[in-house]
Motif scaffolding. Structure first.
Motif, mmCIF file in Angstrom:
data_model
loop_
_atom_site.group_PDB
_atom_site.id
_atom_site.type_symbol
_atom_site.label_atom_id
_atom_site.label_comp_id
_atom_site.label_asym_id
_atom_site.label_seq_id
_atom_site.Cartn_x
_atom_site.Cartn_y
_atom_site.Cartn_z
ATOM 1 N N ARG A 27 -8.733 2.605 0.288
ATOM 2 C CA ARG A 27 -9.849 1.745 0.702
ATOM 3 C C ARG A 27 -10.663 2.396 1.819
ATOM 4 O O ARG A 27 -10.994 1.766 2.823
ATOM 5 C CB ARG A 27 -9.333 0.363 1.138
ATOM 6 N N GLU A 32 -12.522 3.554 7.662
ATOM 7 C CA GLU A 32 -12.905 4.069 6.348
ATOM 8 C C GLU A 32 -13.321 5.534 6.421
ATOM 9 O O GLU A 32 -12.983 6.328 5.537
ATOM 10 C CB GLU A 32 -14.036 3.220 5.767
ATOM 11 N N ALA A 89 -6.984 -3.037 6.231
ATOM 12 C CA ALA A 89 -7.695 -2.645 5.015
ATOM 13 C C ALA A 89 -8.101 -3.839 4.177
ATOM 14 O O ALA A 89 -8.870 -3.713 3.244
ATOM 15 C CB ALA A 89 -6.825 -1.722 4.177
ATOM 16 N N LEU A 90 -7.596 -5.020 4.495
ATOM 17 C CA LEU A 90 -7.862 -6.213 3.698
ATOM 18 C C LEU A 90 -8.434 -7.324 4.577
ATOM 19 O O LEU A 90 -7.851 -8.395 4.693
ATOM 20 C CB LEU A 90 -6.566 -6.681 3.029
ATOM 21 N N ASN A 93 -13.983 5.406 2.767
ATOM 22 C CA ASN A 93 -15.403 5.607 2.490
ATOM 23 C C ASN A 93 -15.538 6.580 1.317
ATOM 24 O O ASN A 93 -15.590 7.795 1.509
ATOM 25 C CB ASN A 93 -16.099 6.147 3.745
ATOM 26 N N THR A 147 -9.012 8.579 -1.406
ATOM 27 C CA THR A 147 -9.852 7.783 -0.498
ATOM 28 C C THR A 147 -10.106 6.403 -1.087
ATOM 29 O O THR A 147 -10.067 5.391 -0.375
ATOM 30 C CB THR A 147 -11.186 8.498 -0.237
ATOM 31 N N SER A 148 -10.356 6.353 -2.386
ATOM 32 C CA SER A 148 -10.574 5.061 -3.043
ATOM 33 C C SER A 148 -9.313 4.207 -3.008
ATOM 34 O O SER A 148 -9.357 3.006 -2.709
ATOM 35 C CB SER A 148 -11.011 5.289 -4.492
ATOM 36 N N SER A 183 -3.480 1.628 1.713
ATOM 37 C CA SER A 183 -4.040 0.505 0.950
ATOM 38 C C SER A 183 -3.374 -0.816 1.299
ATOM 39 O O SER A 183 -3.939 -1.881 1.063
ATOM 40 C CB SER A 183 -3.881 0.769 -0.552
#
Length: 336
Positions: free
Chosen positions: A119, A255, A315-316, A121, A115-116, A310
């Motif tokens: 990107r 997220e 995501a950015l 929650n 998850t990290s 990612s």
């Protein structure tokens, strides 16, 4: 495509059990040590689980209910549906192991890591994994007893007593003593992690030794293993699709959908192996085989998905919003 080093250790333990299975007095000693290791594992689970962190996540109850539904409702339903593949692709013992796999709680560490990376929650993934582990300590043995029948021990008084003594009592004891030992457990996380893994290796060795002595490995052929892998690949693909698009249909943001996908589509090897040893006895070796294979498969597939997530443009947002500014600044510099 990550290869979990721990899987290699597990396979080495299986090989050791095949070459030098515990017999006679050695089997009794290994069985007693395995029982103690299982109790200690669940004691540590209770000591590590922060009740405060779990309660802090209640405010995001829709996400947690969704993950729990995927883990303990959708997964088992798919497992029950695979009964139709016996005896074409699966033998009955392999089906029992596959069904048990669908009853196991979700992972915590890998769900958080993926998850990290994607990107998503992360706090939600932490709480979802903790909730799943907490609920699974009670729900998984009960579902196994209800759905697996005599293969999982049934609802006999002995099986209930074993579940309570080996799983629930140590877990509750860990929770009650967490106030005094929680700091020690946190400070020695790495060392206790090695104890965890060593205990699970002992459980695997004992289970596979019993399987070798009982001769149950003659029931598994390469063709059956290939069929099992194919079924598990379809199962994982279905759960990854259902968690992603189902969460979108329920109105979750990107997220949250990432946290739901990774927490709702995976199964915990660390929780499943000790439970299988308690519930299946001498049949535990075949019962945990599908879980071991699925664990490696989910790591490989989810690692690829997380890396792709990612790199998603959505995501950015910060980088995307800053791009026109950088371009404008550069244009201004060239004009000057």
């Amino acid at each position: 495509m990550p290869i979990d080093p721990y899987i290699l250790l597990l396979l080495g333990t299986v090989g050791l059990a095949a070459l030098l299975p515990a017999r006679g007095t050695g089997a009794d000693v290994a069985s007693g040590a395995s029982t103690g290791a299982i109790a200690f594992l669940f004691f540590l689970y209770g000591a590590r689980l922060s009740t405060r962190e779990a309660m802090d996540g209640v405010r995001h109850w829709r996400l947690h209910v969704t993950v729990l539904a995927c883990t303990f409702v959708v997964f088992p339903l798919l497992g029950l549906a695979s009964r139709g593949l016996v005896p074409v692709l699966l033998t009955d013992p392999l089906y029992q192991g596959l069904l048990f796999l669908t009853l196991v709680p979700s992972t915590i560490q890998s769900s958080i890591a993926f998850t990290s990376l994607a990107r998503g929650n992360v706090p939600a993934a932490i709480c979802a994994g903790s909730f799943s582990s907490l609920v699974g300590i009670v729900v998984t043995p009960l579902l196994a007893a209800a759905l697996l029948g005599s293969g999982g021990g049934g609802f006999s008084a002995d099986s209930v007593v074993e579940i309570v003594l080996h799983l629930l009592v140590p877990f509750v004891a860990g929770q009650l003593l967490r106030r005094w030992i929680g700091g020690f457990v946190a400070r020695h996380k790495k060392v206790l992690g090695l104890v965890d893994r060593g205990s699970i290796l002992l459980v695997v060795y004992t289970a596979f030794s019993e399987g070798m002595v009982e001769g149950i490995w003659h029931q598994v052929s390469p063709a059956r293993l290939a069929g099992l892998l194919a079924v598990q690949a379809v199962l994982l693909a279905l759960m990854l699709a259902l968690t992603w698009y189902g969460a979108k249909g329920l109105g979750f943001g990107r997220e949250d959908r990432i946290a739901i996908q990774f927490a709702g589509s995976k199964k915990s090897l660390a929780a499943g192996l000790p439970m299988a040893s308690v519930l299946f006895g001498a049949q535990a070796s075949l019962a945990v085989l599908p879980l071991m294979l699925f664990h490696q498969m989910q790591l490989m597939v989810c690692a690829v998905i997380a890396k792709r997530r990612s790199r998603d443009r959505e995501a950015l947002p910060a980088e995307r919003d800053a791009a026109p500014v950088r371009a404008a600044v550069g244009t201004g510099g060239r004009s000057a």
